[in-house]
Design an enzyme around this catalytic site. Structure first.
Site, PDB file in Angstrom:
ATOM      1  N   GLU A 270       0.636  -3.940  -3.771  1.00 16.00           N
ATOM      2  CA  GLU A 270      -0.445  -3.727  -2.653  1.00 16.00           C
ATOM      3  C   GLU A 270      -1.517  -2.774  -2.823  1.00 16.00           C
ATOM      4  O   GLU A 270      -1.706  -1.748  -1.704  1.00 16.00           O
ATOM      5  CB  GLU A 270       0.332  -3.592  -1.245  1.00 16.00           C
ATOM      6  CG  GLU A 270       1.445  -4.802  -1.159  1.00 16.00           C
ATOM      7  CD  GLU A 270       2.079  -4.734   0.074  1.00 16.00           C
ATOM      8  OE1 GLU A 270       2.689  -3.814   0.768  1.00 16.00           O
ATOM      9  OE2 GLU A 270       2.361  -5.948   0.785  1.00 16.00           O
ATOM     10  N   ASP A 349       9.553 -10.964   1.674  1.00 14.59           N
ATOM     11  CA  ASP A 349       9.127  -9.841   2.716  1.00 14.59           C
ATOM     12  C   ASP A 349       9.968  -9.671   3.840  1.00 14.59           C
ATOM     13  O   ASP A 349       9.418  -9.837   4.950  1.00 14.59           O
ATOM     14  CB  ASP A 349       7.541  -9.597   2.918  1.00 14.59           C
ATOM     15  CG  ASP A 349       7.293  -8.046   3.063  1.00 14.59           C
ATOM     16  OD1 ASP A 349       8.343  -7.194   3.191  1.00 14.59           O
ATOM     17  OD2 ASP A 349       6.154  -7.979   3.459  1.00 14.59           O
ATOM     18  N   GLU A 377       9.697  -5.665  11.611  1.00 12.04           N
ATOM     19  CA  GLU A 377       8.460  -5.979  11.398  1.00 12.04           C
ATOM     20  C   GLU A 377       8.129  -7.505  11.585  1.00 12.04           C
ATOM     21  O   GLU A 377       7.368  -7.837  12.335  1.00 12.04           O
ATOM     22  CB  GLU A 377       8.042  -5.812  10.015  1.00 12.04           C
ATOM     23  CG  GLU A 377       6.656  -6.089   9.501  1.00 12.04           C
ATOM     24  CD  GLU A 377       6.492  -5.847   8.085  1.00 12.04           C
ATOM     25  OE1 GLU A 377       6.883  -5.115   7.480  1.00 12.04           O
ATOM     26  OE2 GLU A 377       5.033  -5.983   7.784  1.00 12.04           O
TER      27      GLU A 377
END
Ligand code: GCV
Length: 662
Positions: A270, A349, A377
């Site tokens: 990333e 993820d 998240e």
């Protein structure tokens, strides 16, 4: 109520005569950790039983009762303890001071839970050697994926060390956590300077507070630090100049910051820098820094979260799920002994449902840490309740067949499969400077449960939830029953109204909250559902990306084969028509409708039962949770209606039960 004390709130309670009769702590140990163990016992007893314990270094007289003895004795693993009652005294024996501290917290737990004093006999050794928290705190005070306020480690590029740091360390030690990475894995700006004299003084203080509670301080490291600190023009791991730079730098850091455990590194992921820039491998990069920290006993924890985040959504060959495996299995056995590979629980993820990462079982000669995320998240961001321990239990119980039929993820990360000592579990932390640490009061159960689970994976999710509820809110039976019902149903409910059957990702891009079925569908992140008017799912079988074949048999065939693939992961592995029948007997489309309606009903039941607790919980906590529950109720409807409507419009197939779809 002291919300900042979380489950270490020591409320006065009725106790038996033996508990009330405890009056003295006897120990010959003089180390800092033992001192803190004794201090914690004194605080707990003074607040719970009202007795001010005397501290002395003598042993109890022959006929004396009511003493707690803390004593070092051989025979236990690092951090293990034996707590038992003998002739009216309680004895804690351990091979090291951390074990005495954990034993003291065990004793306090038994007192909080109202356990019998007579005949107490508890023997525990931590199952996972490393039990870590990873904070994604930035030095400006913000927290990446933080849902409970700002950082309590950093503010305006300064490090904070205060009362909260001490309470934090106590909370961690009380559940057996022995390592904490304080800064975000995305290391930028000021955080790159954490390994310079700009921050040594404060790091020393922080490290000392941690050390008093048996916790090792770790930092996230910027792979390109030699360049970004302005000292070199390259970070090539095979360059002598670069290697020497790291050796000099690490010598300085370890000399200046005692008790430092090592570093966590996110490289070539990333947008973060890494060895790929120089045509080198992850082993080259990790080993270079591992060599530099080795003289000081330092560890390098290297993340396997490496994938192409610039994918073309039209590309059906590239599969993000494969990338961790493809990048790391070829390097197995090449990493130095003080490198640990940190692997997320699933290949994507932290979605509400994913298969277990195929690197577990794929790697045989590398130290491994399992990374989970208690920061919610993708699981409701601490506004929805989602107790994640049942999910983590499933991950740990997954059989990888790495070396034999018993090789579960738990066996691997506990070090039993490959006889490793540098392994364990890490959780992306869910804390912030909110008064109650975790925003949603019930999210603290994830922090508590994570630590307890890493120490003792055989504990059930329900047992951990029960302990946490009683320790936090006291012994009210109604409170226990309702909160247990809520926690134990929360992951299931969230999954029901979320993306269906393991496909994941139907969230708003960037901030990852709220439904958006196509939010990531035409984007570069490799996270697609491939739904059209006929069907949905990603073909990861041998006819598709081949991902299913990355597992060891019999898992590979189980996932590859449509008939044997478990329902809950069907769309992760296969593209099927909406009319495909699941093992449950329902069609995929009907399953989507049913789970979304039923998930909302389950939330309604949770909220209704919660409202019945008014007056039984501290008012402030009740109000705080109520507000979140009301939001969850509304928001679950939003999920239900967007998902159902999307698939009704795509498929044109009506709900058999004729419920309202838009
Ligand atoms: C810290 C996901 C998150 C990022 C996080 C990343 C990681 O992509 O959305 O915020 O970055 O995982 O685990 O490194």
């Amino acid at each position: 109520m002291g919300f900042e004390q979380a489950w270490l709130v020591y409320a006065k309670r009725e106790v038996s005569a033996q508990w009330a009769g405890v009056h003295t702590i006897c120990t010959e140990q003089r180390g800092r950790i033992t001192e803190h163990a004794a201090a914690e016992l004194r605080t707990a007893f003074s607040q719970i039983t009202g007795e001010e314990l005397i501290l002395c270094s003598r042993l109890p007289e022959t006929e004396e009762t009511g003493c707690i003895l803390l004593k070092l004795a051989d025979g236990r693993r690092e951090g293990g303890y034996h707590l038992y009652e003998e002739k009216g005294n309680l004895r804690i024996e351990a091979s090291d001071e951390a074990g005495l501290l954990y034993g003291a917290f065990e004793l306090i737990k038994q007192l909080q839970l109202g356990s019998a004093f007579d005949g107490m006999d508890i023997c525990k050794d931590p199952v996972m050697p490393l039990r870590m928290l990873n904070h994604w705190d930035n030095m400006d005070g913000s927290i990446e994926r933080g849902y409970s306020g700002e950082s309590f480690f950093f503010d305006h590029n300064e490090i904070l060390v205060d009362e909260r740091t001490v309470t934090y360390a106590r909370l961690l030690a009380s559940v057996g956590i022995n390592g904490a990475v304080i800064n975000n894995v995305n290391v930028k700006d000021a955080a790159t300077w954490l390994i310079t004299d700009r921050y040594f003084e404060k790091l020393r203080q922080l490290s000392a507070v941690f050390g008093d509670y048996g916790i090792r301080l770790f930092l996230s490291l910027n792979y390109a630090a030699p360049i970004e600190l302005g000292e070199l023009t390259s970070a090539d791991p095979l360059s002598e100049e670069v290697r020497e730079w790291w050796k000099r730098r690490m010598k300085l850091v370890f000399e200046q910051v005692p008790n430092l455990g090592g570093f966590l590194i996110k490289a070539d992921s990333e947008g973060r820098p890494g060895p790929f820039t120089y045509g080198r491998t992850h082993a080259d990069g990790a080993n270079m820094i591992a060599e530099a920290v080795k003289p000081y006993g330092g560890l390098i924890i290297w993340r396997c979260f490496v994938y192409n985040c610039m994918q073309d959504w039209r590309d059906y060959q590239t599969d993000r799920a494969r990338s961790g495996y493809d990048n790391f299995t070829g390097l197995d056995g090449l990493f130095h002994d003080n490198v640990i590979l940190q692997i997320k629980n699933g290949p994507m993820d932290f979605q509400v449902r994913e298969p277990v990462h195929p690197l577990f079982g794929g790697l045989k000669a590398s130290n491994q840490i399992l990374e989970v995320q208690i920061a919610q998240e993708y699981t409701g961001q601490q506004r929805h309740v989602c107790y994640l321990i049942p999910m983590f239990k499933e991950v740990l119980a997954f059989c990888t067949y790495a070396a034999g039929a018993d090789d579960t993820v738990e066996e691997i990360v506990s070090g039993r499969t490959f006889r490793q000592t540098k392994c364990g579990m890490a959780a992306v932390a869910n804390t912030g400077n909110d008064e109650n640490w975790t925003g949603h009061d019930l999210a603290a159960a994830n922090l508590y449960g994570f630590g307890r689970l890493a120490f003792e994976p055989s504990a059930s999710a329900e047992e951990l939830a029960r302990e946490w509820i009683i320790r936090t809110f006291g012994g009210d039976k109604e409170v226990l029953e309702v909160l247990l019902f809520i926690l134990m149903n929360s992951w299931k409910a969230y999954e029901m109204y979320n993306a269906p059957l393991g496909i994941g990702w139907m969230v708003n891009p960037n901030y990852h909250y709220g439904p958006n079925v196509d939010g990531y569908e035409y984007d570069r992140w490799g996270t697609y559902h491939r739904a059209d008017h006929m069907g949905i799912g990603v073909d990861r079988s041998r006819n598709g990306t081949g991902y299913a074949g990355l597992y060891r048999e019999p898992n590979a065939s189980m996932y590859d084969n449509l008939e044997s693939c478990p329902d809950e992961l069907l769309l992760f592995f296969h593209h099927v028509p909406y009319t495909h029948r699941l093992k449950s007997g329902k069609t995929v489309i009907q399953h989507i409708y049913d789970t979304h309606f039923e998930g909302v009903e389950l939330v309604d039941e949770m909220v209704e039962r919660f409202e019945g607790l008014e007056g039984r919980l501290p008012e402030k906590a009740y109000r705080r949770m109520l507000e979140r529950f009301r939001h969850q109720k509304e928001h679950a409807r939003e999920w239900r209606d967007q998902i159902n409507t999307y698939f009704y419009r795509k498929s044109g197939i009506a709900d058999e039960k004729g419920r309202k779809i838009y």
